[in-house]
Design a protein around this motif. Sequence first.
Motif, PDB file in Angstrom:
ATOM      1  N   HIS A  31       0.838  -1.222   0.058  1.00 12.31           N
ATOM      2  CA  HIS A  31       0.133   0.141  -0.106  1.00 12.31           C
ATOM      3  C   HIS A  31       0.946   1.115   0.077  1.00 12.31           C
ATOM      4  CE1 HIS A  31      -3.910   1.970   0.670  1.00 12.31           C
ATOM      5  NE2 HIS A  31      -3.254   2.876   1.557  1.00 12.31           N
ATOM      6  N   SER A  32       0.409   2.154  -0.934  1.00 14.49           N
ATOM      7  CA  SER A  32       1.308   3.336  -0.913  1.00 14.49           C
ATOM      8  C   SER A  32       2.882   3.237  -1.140  1.00 14.49           C
ATOM      9  CB  SER A  32       1.115   4.538   0.269  1.00 14.49           C
ATOM     10  OG  SER A  32       1.452   5.758  -0.203  1.00 14.49           O
ATOM     11  N   ALA A  33       3.194   2.446  -2.161  1.00 16.83           N
ATOM     12  CA  ALA A  33       4.481   1.839  -2.125  1.00 16.83           C
ATOM     13  C   ALA A  33       5.539   3.013  -2.673  1.00 16.83           C
ATOM     14  CB  ALA A  33       4.703   0.514  -3.085  1.00 16.83           C
ATOM     15  N   TYR A  34       4.785   4.033  -3.469  1.00 20.18           N
ATOM     16  CA  TYR A  34       5.768   4.969  -4.268  1.00 20.18           C
ATOM     17  C   TYR A  34       5.087   6.429  -3.757  1.00 20.18           C
ATOM     18  CZ  TYR A  34       8.749   7.297  -7.195  1.00 20.18           C
ATOM     19  OH  TYR A  34       9.749   8.205  -7.733  1.00 20.18           O
ATOM     20  N   GLY A  35       5.968   7.268  -3.665  1.00 13.75           N
ATOM     21  CA  GLY A  35       5.397   8.727  -3.112  1.00 13.75           C
ATOM     22  C   GLY A  35       5.119   9.534  -4.181  1.00 13.75           C
ATOM     23  N   GLY A  36       4.801   9.076  -5.639  1.00 10.24           N
ATOM     24  CA  GLY A  36       4.696   9.882  -6.826  1.00 10.24           C
ATOM     25  C   GLY A  36       4.008   9.123  -7.868  1.00 10.24           C
ATOM     26  N   ARG A  48       4.449  -1.469   3.796  1.00  7.45           N
ATOM     27  CA  ARG A  48       3.071  -1.880   4.031  1.00  7.45           C
ATOM     28  C   ARG A  48       2.610  -2.945   2.975  1.00  7.45           C
ATOM     29  NH1 ARG A  48       3.918   3.580   4.883  1.00  7.45           N
ATOM     30  NH2 ARG A  48       3.411   4.035   2.745  1.00  7.45           N
ATOM     31  N   LEU A  49       2.985  -4.267   3.148  1.00  7.27           N
ATOM     32  CA  LEU A  49       2.323  -5.390   2.454  1.00  7.27           C
ATOM     33  C   LEU A  49       1.227  -5.587   2.980  1.00  7.27           C
ATOM     34  CD1 LEU A  49       2.706  -7.211  -0.025  1.00  7.27           C
ATOM     35  CD2 LEU A  49       3.656  -8.547   1.748  1.00  7.27           C
ATOM     36  N   GLU A  50      -0.074  -4.852   2.675  1.00  6.67           N
ATOM     37  CA  GLU A  50      -1.339  -4.905   3.489  1.00  6.67           C
ATOM     38  C   GLU A  50      -2.672  -4.996   2.391  1.00  6.67           C
ATOM     39  OE1 GLU A  50      -1.704  -0.404   4.773  1.00  6.67           O
ATOM     40  OE2 GLU A  50      -0.328  -1.701   5.821  1.00  6.67           O
ATOM     41  N   ASP A  51      -2.236  -4.958   1.234  1.00  5.17           N
ATOM     42  CA  ASP A  51      -3.600  -4.876   0.458  1.00  5.17           C
ATOM     43  C   ASP A  51      -3.873  -6.268  -0.405  1.00  5.17           C
ATOM     44  OD1 ASP A  51      -3.583  -2.136   0.940  1.00  5.17           O
ATOM     45  OD2 ASP A  51      -3.156  -1.613  -0.862  1.00  5.17           O
ATOM     46  N   VAL A  52      -5.034  -6.458  -0.798  1.00  7.49           N
ATOM     47  CA  VAL A  52      -5.248  -7.658  -1.533  1.00  7.49           C
ATOM     48  C   VAL A  52      -6.149  -7.001  -2.674  1.00  7.49           C
ATOM     49  CG1 VAL A  52      -5.434  -9.349   0.098  1.00  7.49           C
ATOM     50  CG2 VAL A  52      -7.436  -8.112  -0.316  1.00  7.49           C
ATOM     51  N   LYS A  53      -5.841  -7.591  -3.638  1.00  4.95           N
ATOM     52  CA  LYS A  53      -6.441  -7.195  -5.105  1.00  4.95           C
ATOM     53  C   LYS A  53      -6.850  -8.107  -5.879  1.00  4.95           C
ATOM     54  CE  LYS A  53      -5.272  -4.358  -9.225  1.00  4.95           C
ATOM     55  NZ  LYS A  53      -6.291  -3.379  -8.796  1.00  4.95           N
ATOM     56  N   PHE A  54      -8.131  -7.904  -6.514  1.00  4.21           N
ATOM     57  CA  PHE A  54      -8.815  -8.683  -7.482  1.00  4.21           C
ATOM     58  C   PHE A  54      -9.192  -8.205  -8.609  1.00  4.21           C
ATOM     59  CE2 PHE A  54     -10.078  -9.855  -2.868  1.00  4.21           C
ATOM     60  CZ  PHE A  54      -9.717 -11.062  -2.961  1.00  4.21           C
ATOM     61  N   HIS A 157      -1.513   3.219  -9.996  1.00  2.22           N
ATOM     62  CA  HIS A 157      -1.527   4.783  -9.494  1.00  2.22           C
ATOM     63  C   HIS A 157      -2.789   5.400  -9.715  1.00  2.22           C
ATOM     64  CE1 HIS A 157      -0.219   8.806  -8.473  1.00  2.22           C
ATOM     65  NE2 HIS A 157      -0.925   9.235  -9.468  1.00  2.22           N
ATOM     66  N   MET A 158      -3.277   6.044  -8.675  1.00  2.07           N
ATOM     67  CA  MET A 158      -4.668   6.491  -9.022  1.00  2.07           C
ATOM     68  C   MET A 158      -4.486   8.127  -8.279  1.00  2.07           C
ATOM     69  SD  MET A 158      -8.190   5.670  -6.707  1.00  2.07           S
ATOM     70  CE  MET A 158      -7.356   6.249  -5.125  1.00  2.07           C
ATOM     71  N   SER A 159      -5.092   8.944  -8.865  1.00  5.01           N
ATOM     72  CA  SER A 159      -4.829  10.421  -8.805  1.00  5.01           C
ATOM     73  C   SER A 159      -5.898  11.387  -9.789  1.00  5.01           C
ATOM     74  CB  SER A 159      -3.423  11.016  -8.920  1.00  5.01           C
ATOM     75  OG  SER A 159      -3.393  11.313 -10.102  1.00  5.01           O
ATOM     76  N   ASN A 160      -6.188  12.268  -9.151  1.00  3.39           N
ATOM     77  CA  ASN A 160      -7.211  13.176  -9.972  1.00  3.39           C
ATOM     78  C   ASN A 160      -6.552  14.120 -10.918  1.00  3.39           C
ATOM     79  OD1 ASN A 160      -6.546  15.738  -8.771  1.00  3.39           O
ATOM     80  ND2 ASN A 160      -7.690  14.951  -6.848  1.00  3.39           N
ATOM     81  N   LEU A 161      -5.133  14.040 -10.853  1.00  4.86           N
ATOM     82  CA  LEU A 161      -4.531  14.829 -11.990  1.00  4.86           C
ATOM     83  C   LEU A 161      -4.668  16.374 -11.853  1.00  4.86           C
ATOM     84  CD1 LEU A 161      -5.160  12.728 -15.326  1.00  4.86           C
ATOM     85  CD2 LEU A 161      -3.024  12.823 -13.998  1.00  4.86           C
ATOM     86  N   GLU A 162      -4.954  16.914 -10.547  1.00  3.88           N
ATOM     87  CA  GLU A 162      -4.979  18.164 -10.145  1.00  3.88           C
ATOM     88  C   GLU A 162      -6.388  18.747 -10.621  1.00  3.88           C
ATOM     89  OE1 GLU A 162      -2.684  19.357  -8.102  1.00  3.88           O
ATOM     90  OE2 GLU A 162      -1.232  17.877  -8.489  1.00  3.88           O
ATOM     91  N   ILE A 163      -7.460  18.181 -10.683  1.00  6.56           N
ATOM     92  CA  ILE A 163      -8.624  18.437 -10.964  1.00  6.56           C
ATOM     93  C   ILE A 163      -9.305  18.682  -9.623  1.00  6.56           C
ATOM     94  CG2 ILE A 163     -11.016  17.743 -11.735  1.00  6.56           C
ATOM     95  CD1 ILE A 163      -9.699  15.823 -13.721  1.00  6.56           C
ATOM     96  N   SER A 171      -0.111   5.105  -4.946  1.00  8.22           N
ATOM     97  CA  SER A 171       0.758   4.194  -5.903  1.00  8.22           C
ATOM     98  C   SER A 171       0.994   2.710  -4.987  1.00  8.22           C
ATOM     99  CB  SER A 171       1.933   4.824  -6.499  1.00  8.22           C
ATOM    100  OG  SER A 171       1.763   6.067  -6.953  1.00  8.22           O
ATOM    101  N   ASN A 172       0.390   1.784  -5.695  1.00  8.33           N
ATOM    102  CA  ASN A 172       0.627   0.491  -5.076  1.00  8.33           C
ATOM    103  C   ASN A 172       1.432  -0.457  -6.027  1.00  8.33           C
ATOM    104  OD1 ASN A 172      -1.198   1.232  -3.028  1.00  8.33           O
ATOM    105  ND2 ASN A 172      -2.867   0.610  -4.274  1.00  8.33           N
ATOM    106  N   LEU A 173       2.186  -1.509  -5.487  1.00  6.64           N
ATOM    107  CA  LEU A 173       2.935  -2.516  -6.133  1.00  6.64           C
ATOM    108  C   LEU A 173       2.641  -3.732  -5.689  1.00  6.64           C
ATOM    109  CD1 LEU A 173       5.386  -2.762  -8.024  1.00  6.64           C
ATOM    110  CD2 LEU A 173       6.995  -2.993  -5.977  1.00  6.64           C
ATOM    111  N   GLY A 174       2.299  -4.739  -6.608  1.00  3.96           N
ATOM    112  CA  GLY A 174       2.240  -6.307  -6.113  1.00  3.96           C
ATOM    113  C   GLY A 174       2.211  -7.150  -7.035  1.00  3.96           C
ATOM    114  N   LEU A 175       2.009  -8.240  -6.666  1.00  2.00           N
ATOM    115  CA  LEU A 175       2.278  -9.504  -7.345  1.00  2.00           C
ATOM    116  C   LEU A 175       0.987 -10.383  -7.544  1.00  2.00           C
ATOM    117  CD1 LEU A 175       4.223 -11.180  -9.061  1.00  2.00           C
ATOM    118  CD2 LEU A 175       4.466 -12.459  -6.940  1.00  2.00           C
ATOM    119  N   MET A 176       0.581 -10.720  -8.836  1.00  2.00           N
ATOM    120  CA  MET A 176      -0.823 -10.987  -9.059  1.00  2.00           C
ATOM    121  C   MET A 176      -0.921 -12.577  -9.896  1.00  2.00           C
ATOM    122  SD  MET A 176      -3.350  -7.823 -10.053  1.00  2.00           S
ATOM    123  CE  MET A 176      -4.665  -8.590  -9.604  1.00  2.00           C
ATOM    124  N   ILE A 177      -1.602 -13.373  -9.298  1.00  2.00           N
ATOM    125  CA  ILE A 177      -1.431 -14.524 -10.078  1.00  2.00           C
ATOM    126  C   ILE A 177      -2.891 -14.692 -10.974  1.00  2.00           C
ATOM    127  CG2 ILE A 177      -2.550 -15.984  -8.350  1.00  2.00           C
ATOM    128  CD1 ILE A 177      -0.962 -18.529  -9.442  1.00  2.00           C
TER     129      ILE A 177
END
Length: 181
Positions: A31-36, A48-54, A157-163, A171-177
């Motif tokens: 969770h929030s793996a990168y600051g940009g 913070r390895l604390e998220d699951v993704k589907f 990455h998710m953001s509102n692009l300054e709207i 920004s999250n980073l992970g491994l998916m099967i």
Amino acid sequence: MAAALFAGALTAPAQAQDFGLEELRAGVFYHSAYGGFLPTGPNWDLTRLEDVKFAALFASPDIAAFEWIGSPRAEIGATLSLAGRENLVHANLNWQIPVFDTPLYLELGFGAAVTDGALTGATRPARNFGCSFNFYEAAGIGAHVSDNVTLTLRYEHMSNLEICQPNDGLSNLGLMIGFKF
């Protein structure tokens, strides 16, 4: 609900294909793996390895406009924080690009996401999103492990692009099967 969909689709591949469902994925994320936005600097935090993704990926429609833009697959998914932090639900187009004649592929995604995170007033490590509706981008590298299984290292990455203000983004980073039908 996502877990039930995932389990149900695994037990009924023929029914899943009736809806155009090609692949189901699940994974764990930092969770929030990168600051940009673009992960190009030293701002990594892999504590913070604390998220699951589907995610569910659907066949590219047989429409000339989709063929013209490279036949992306539609994807819907969710990243859920098991630590009570921000969650997101997204819908996007997903392009999978083969790496020559190998089982490897590159992946790009672009779409929209909705978060339940704070709009303003949150204190770190929580994020201030400014608005609930955001843009969603993803990039990854993966491999076809077999005819029916994929493994993908993914950055999202998710953001509102300054709207809206503020615009902390996430920004999250992970491994998916993935399991293909």
